[in-house]
Scaffold this motif. Structure first.
Motif, mmCIF file in Angstrom:
data_model
loop_
_atom_site.group_PDB
_atom_site.id
_atom_site.type_symbol
_atom_site.label_atom_id
_atom_site.label_comp_id
_atom_site.label_asym_id
_atom_site.label_seq_id
_atom_site.Cartn_x
_atom_site.Cartn_y
_atom_site.Cartn_z
ATOM 1 N N MET A 191 -3.326 66.891 -46.222
ATOM 2 C CA MET A 191 -2.064 66.638 -46.916
ATOM 3 C C MET A 191 -1.896 67.518 -48.146
ATOM 4 O O MET A 191 -0.812 67.560 -48.742
ATOM 5 C CB MET A 191 -1.979 65.162 -47.328
ATOM 6 C CG MET A 191 -1.801 64.205 -46.165
ATOM 7 S SD MET A 191 -1.887 62.480 -46.706
ATOM 8 C CE MET A 191 -0.447 62.383 -47.780
ATOM 9 N N ARG A 192 -2.986 68.227 -48.533
ATOM 10 C CA ARG A 192 -2.954 69.159 -49.672
ATOM 11 C C ARG A 192 -2.454 68.475 -50.950
ATOM 12 O O ARG A 192 -1.527 68.954 -51.601
ATOM 13 C CB ARG A 192 -2.057 70.364 -49.384
ATOM 14 C CG ARG A 192 -2.248 71.006 -48.053
ATOM 15 C CD ARG A 192 -3.265 72.125 -48.049
ATOM 16 N NE ARG A 192 -2.755 73.236 -47.287
ATOM 17 C CZ ARG A 192 -2.595 73.249 -45.973
ATOM 18 N NH1 ARG A 192 -2.884 72.155 -45.282
ATOM 19 N NH2 ARG A 192 -2.141 74.308 -45.355
ATOM 20 N N LEU A 193 -3.060 67.374 -51.308
ATOM 21 C CA LEU A 193 -2.617 66.668 -52.500
ATOM 22 C C LEU A 193 -2.723 67.542 -53.749
ATOM 23 O O LEU A 193 -1.929 67.389 -54.691
ATOM 24 C CB LEU A 193 -3.430 65.382 -52.689
ATOM 25 C CG LEU A 193 -3.214 64.286 -51.638
ATOM 26 C CD1 LEU A 193 -3.919 63.015 -52.056
ATOM 27 C CD2 LEU A 193 -1.732 64.009 -51.416
ATOM 28 N N HIS A 194 -3.676 68.479 -53.753
ATOM 29 C CA HIS A 194 -3.781 69.371 -54.905
ATOM 30 C C HIS A 194 -2.555 70.275 -55.038
ATOM 31 O O HIS A 194 -2.220 70.732 -56.129
ATOM 32 C CB HIS A 194 -5.054 70.219 -54.805
ATOM 33 C CG HIS A 194 -5.098 71.123 -53.605
ATOM 34 N ND1 HIS A 194 -5.361 70.663 -52.330
ATOM 35 C CD2 HIS A 194 -4.888 72.450 -53.485
ATOM 36 C CE1 HIS A 194 -5.323 71.672 -51.474
ATOM 37 N NE2 HIS A 194 -5.040 72.769 -52.149
ATOM 38 N N GLN A 195 -1.863 70.514 -53.893
ATOM 39 C CA GLN A 195 -0.665 71.342 -53.938
ATOM 40 C C GLN A 195 0.522 70.614 -54.569
ATOM 41 O O GLN A 195 1.536 71.241 -54.885
ATOM 42 C CB GLN A 195 -0.285 71.778 -52.513
ATOM 43 C CG GLN A 195 -1.307 72.654 -51.811
ATOM 44 C CD GLN A 195 -1.195 74.119 -52.175
ATOM 45 O OE1 GLN A 195 -0.450 74.473 -53.073
ATOM 46 N NE2 GLN A 195 -1.921 74.974 -51.468
ATOM 47 N N TRP A 196 0.391 69.312 -54.738
ATOM 48 C CA TRP A 196 1.475 68.562 -55.382
ATOM 49 C C TRP A 196 1.685 69.029 -56.824
ATOM 50 O O TRP A 196 2.726 68.740 -57.419
ATOM 51 C CB TRP A 196 1.165 67.063 -55.360
ATOM 52 C CG TRP A 196 1.379 66.410 -54.030
ATOM 53 C CD1 TRP A 196 1.239 66.992 -52.802
ATOM 54 C CD2 TRP A 196 1.763 65.052 -53.787
ATOM 55 N NE1 TRP A 196 1.502 66.077 -51.807
ATOM 56 C CE2 TRP A 196 1.826 64.880 -52.378
ATOM 57 C CE3 TRP A 196 2.038 63.979 -54.604
ATOM 58 C CZ2 TRP A 196 2.176 63.676 -51.785
ATOM 59 C CZ3 TRP A 196 2.385 62.760 -54.017
ATOM 60 C CH2 TRP A 196 2.451 62.615 -52.616
ATOM 61 N N ALA A 197 0.704 69.724 -57.371
ATOM 62 C CA ALA A 197 0.867 70.263 -58.730
ATOM 63 C C ALA A 197 2.096 71.162 -58.815
ATOM 64 O O ALA A 197 2.750 71.245 -59.865
ATOM 65 C CB ALA A 197 -0.390 71.042 -59.133
ATOM 66 N N LYS A 198 2.430 71.825 -57.701
ATOM 67 C CA LYS A 198 3.617 72.687 -57.683
ATOM 68 C C LYS A 198 4.889 71.874 -57.924
ATOM 69 O O LYS A 198 5.877 72.388 -58.463
ATOM 70 C CB LYS A 198 3.734 73.400 -56.340
ATOM 71 C CG LYS A 198 2.576 74.324 -55.995
ATOM 72 C CD LYS A 198 2.749 74.886 -54.595
ATOM 73 C CE LYS A 198 1.590 75.757 -54.201
ATOM 74 N NZ LYS A 198 1.719 76.271 -52.800
ATOM 75 N N ASN A 199 4.855 70.610 -57.530
ATOM 76 C CA ASN A 199 6.050 69.784 -57.650
ATOM 77 C C ASN A 199 6.336 69.348 -59.088
ATOM 78 O O ASN A 199 7.372 68.726 -59.352
ATOM 79 C CB ASN A 199 5.930 68.550 -56.746
ATOM 80 C CG ASN A 199 5.757 68.946 -55.290
ATOM 81 O OD1 ASN A 199 6.202 70.013 -54.863
ATOM 82 N ND2 ASN A 199 5.106 68.094 -54.520
ATOM 83 N N LEU A 200 5.443 69.688 -60.005
ATOM 84 C CA LEU A 200 5.726 69.453 -61.422
ATOM 85 C C LEU A 200 6.939 70.266 -61.882
ATOM 86 O O LEU A 200 7.535 69.971 -62.924
ATOM 87 C CB LEU A 200 4.505 69.809 -62.272
ATOM 88 C CG LEU A 200 3.284 68.884 -62.105
ATOM 89 C CD1 LEU A 200 2.093 69.454 -62.847
ATOM 90 C CD2 LEU A 200 3.607 67.477 -62.593
ATOM 91 N N LEU A 201 7.306 71.270 -61.072
ATOM 92 C CA LEU A 201 8.511 72.056 -61.376
ATOM 93 C C LEU A 201 9.759 71.175 -61.381
ATOM 94 O O LEU A 201 10.778 71.543 -61.978
ATOM 95 C CB LEU A 201 8.671 73.183 -60.354
ATOM 96 C CG LEU A 201 7.607 74.293 -60.413
ATOM 97 C CD1 LEU A 201 7.719 75.198 -59.188
ATOM 98 C CD2 LEU A 201 7.749 75.098 -61.687
ATOM 99 N N ILE A 202 9.681 70.026 -60.725
ATOM 100 C CA ILE A 202 10.809 69.090 -60.727
ATOM 101 C C ILE A 202 11.153 68.648 -62.156
ATOM 102 O O ILE A 202 12.311 68.343 -62.463
ATOM 103 C CB ILE A 202 10.474 67.875 -59.831
ATOM 104 C CG1 ILE A 202 10.554 68.291 -58.353
ATOM 105 C CG2 ILE A 202 11.384 66.689 -60.109
ATOM 106 C CD1 ILE A 202 10.050 67.248 -57.386
ATOM 107 N N PHE A 203 10.156 68.667 -63.051
ATOM 108 C CA PHE A 203 10.375 68.214 -64.425
ATOM 109 C C PHE A 203 10.968 69.307 -65.321
ATOM 110 O O PHE A 203 11.322 69.027 -66.465
ATOM 111 C CB PHE A 203 9.048 67.724 -65.027
ATOM 112 C CG PHE A 203 8.529 66.469 -64.398
ATOM 113 C CD1 PHE A 203 8.817 65.231 -64.948
ATOM 114 C CD2 PHE A 203 7.746 66.514 -63.246
ATOM 115 C CE1 PHE A 203 8.342 64.063 -64.373
ATOM 116 C CE2 PHE A 203 7.264 65.353 -62.659
ATOM 117 C CZ PHE A 203 7.564 64.117 -63.216
#
Length: 474
Positions: A191-203
């Motif tokens: 699921m690449r949970l570490h890749q969720w860091a990219k979704n911080l761009l939402i902020f």
């Protein structure tokens, strides 16, 4: 008295995969516009489906995930002078290529155009060849239960749920081998949970609008982060299923759970739409519909990227930059905040530069290994390295130029009491872009550059100073 032959199944037993699904995923990747064709083949029977998929795809049998424990069992039996037979429901052309590659079998029995060799059909053929109780059989699934019933001894390999109990009820189980248990960490990795860091761009839109103190918007942003993460994980699962062949040839990616066979293709085909459904259910129920629209655009673009665009020269890095930028657009849509020209321009140039960093690192490694042709299913070869470094660095410096122009905009001056301090962000960004490209040029960039930035101490320090500059200018 001669020892009865050992008959070994392929799918799920010797092979940590399912060849029907392997060929199916390979067909979808190579011919995505012909998805209804397999339905027509299946209408003529499962054997016809297997034959046509085997002919329409070119699986590299040398990189398939074979089970070392089963190979060890076969080699031990062969040393003891035992005949070993491969009996499988997969198409005979694939079975014979696998047997030729492994050189472990004395005979191959497999599906042909007029016979799908599974379950009772396999049992009947083995009884015809060796007699009732005249063979031992190694398998793993419910389809193998009638075969074990006709065998002298049963070898149960990584059994499906409930299969071991039913096999043991027959009273002839010689050995149970569990060499490939699926673990929670395999799912978390897939699921690449570490890749969720990219979704911080939402902020980012929240920061740009100076709304960090708005708890309602922060809650909205967190919900958007979760929904986007679930959608992205769904994409990662599907992408891994489509990229099995390329991943297995890659030095690092061959260890991914689906490529290595630690997670089954069947489970992936269930998990990716489930995650996608959860993502869109949350988006439609808890967030503005505009966010769901951006999420749909992200998923559609990612799917197009996985199926075709990633193999198109120049198109792939531009799409990667757009996928990063869409995260910022998604944040604005979720929070009901306006997007500015400066934000979109800056994001496009900086993420294009980082996308080129990623490709440059891959091509540099290919050159180091002495490869000269196109690599990893992409539209590039190591000869493109110099052009990539030129274009990538130029795109990064264009982002700095956009930032510099932003500091002089009249709208910017209205947002900050000391806008002249924003100039200090420009040398910080220049330093970071230059450093990233120097690290990449020296062959030290071994991961996604965005994740590198999240983990790199110097990058985090630059980010903190960047934030401090904007805070001081407020």
């Amino acid at each position: 008295m001669a020892i009865p032959p050992l008959v070994v199944d392929l799918d799920g037993t010797l092979l940590r995969s399912n060849l029907l699904l392997e060929t199916g995923m390979a067909f979808v990747r190579s011919q995505p516009l012909r998805l209804l064709k397999p339905v027509a083949w299946l209408a003529r029977g499962k054997a016809a489906l297997k034959e046509n998929l085997a002919c329409a795809t070119q699986l590299d049998v040398s990189v398939l995930p074979y089970d070392p424990a089963v190979i060890e069992l076969i080699e031990a039996e062969r040393r003891a002078g035992r005949t070993v037979v491969l009996a499988t429901a997969c198409h005979h052309s694939l079975a014979e290529r696998i047997a030729e590659h492994l050189k472990l079998f004395d005979q191959v029995l497999a599906t042909r155009a007029d016979l799908n060799l599974s379950a009772r059909r396999k049992r009947d053929l083995l009884v015809e060849h060796y007699g009732e109780g005249g063979f031992d059989y190694a398998g793993n699934s419910r389809d193998d239960i009638p075969v074990w019933a006709a065998a002298r001894q049963a070898y149960v390999i990584n059994p499906e749920s409930g299969v071991e109990r039913r096999a043991k009820a027959r009273g002839n189980v010689e050995r149970v081998i569990r060499s490939n248990p699926a673990r929670l960490r395999d799912w978390l990795r897939a699921m690449r949970l570490h890749q969720w860091a990219k979704n911080l761009l939402i902020f980012v839109p929240l920061l740009a609008a100076h709304q960090l103190g708005n708890l309602a918007l922060i809650w909205q942003a967190l919900l958007a982060f979760l929904c986007f993460g679930l959608c992205a994980s769904s994409v990662y699962l599907l992408n891994d299923l489509l990229d099995l062949a390329d991943d297995r040839r890659h030095e690092a990616k061959r260890h991914r759970p689906f490529a290595a066979g630690r997670l089954s293709i069947e489970s992936g085909l269930v998990a990716f739409p489930l995650l996608l459904g959860l993502a869109f259910a949350g988006a439609l129920w808890l967030l503005p519909w505009a966010f769901a629209g951006v999420l749909l655009a992200y998923y559609g673009l990612t799917l197009a990227y996985s199926l075709a665009l990633k193999r198109r020269m120049a198109v792939d890095v531009i799409v990667l930059a757009l996928l990063y930028t869409l995260r910022i657009v998604a944040g604005a849509a979720a929070l009901g905040l306006a997007l500015t020209f400066w934000m979109l321009a800056f994001a496009t140039f900086i993420f294009l530069s980082l996308a080129m960093v990623k490709r440059y690192a891959e091509l540099r490694e290919a050159r180091r290994q002495g490869r000269s042709g196109r690599t990893g299913g992409r539209g590039y070869s190591p000869d493109d390295l110099e052009m990539f470094s030129t274009l990538g660095a130029a795109s990064g410096y264009m982002a700095v130029m956009v930032l510099a122009l932003y500091t002089q905009d009249q709208t910017t001056a209205a947002l900050y009491s000391r806008p002249f301090l924003l100039w200090l962000a420009c040398p910080l960004l220049l330093f970071w872009i230059t450093r990233v490209w120097m690290i990449t040029f020296r062959g030290l960039m071994h991961e996604d550059p965005v994740l590198f930035a999240v983990r790199d101490r110097v990058s985090l320090m630059v980010c903190a100073l960047f934030g401090l500059v904007f805070w001081a200018a407020t």
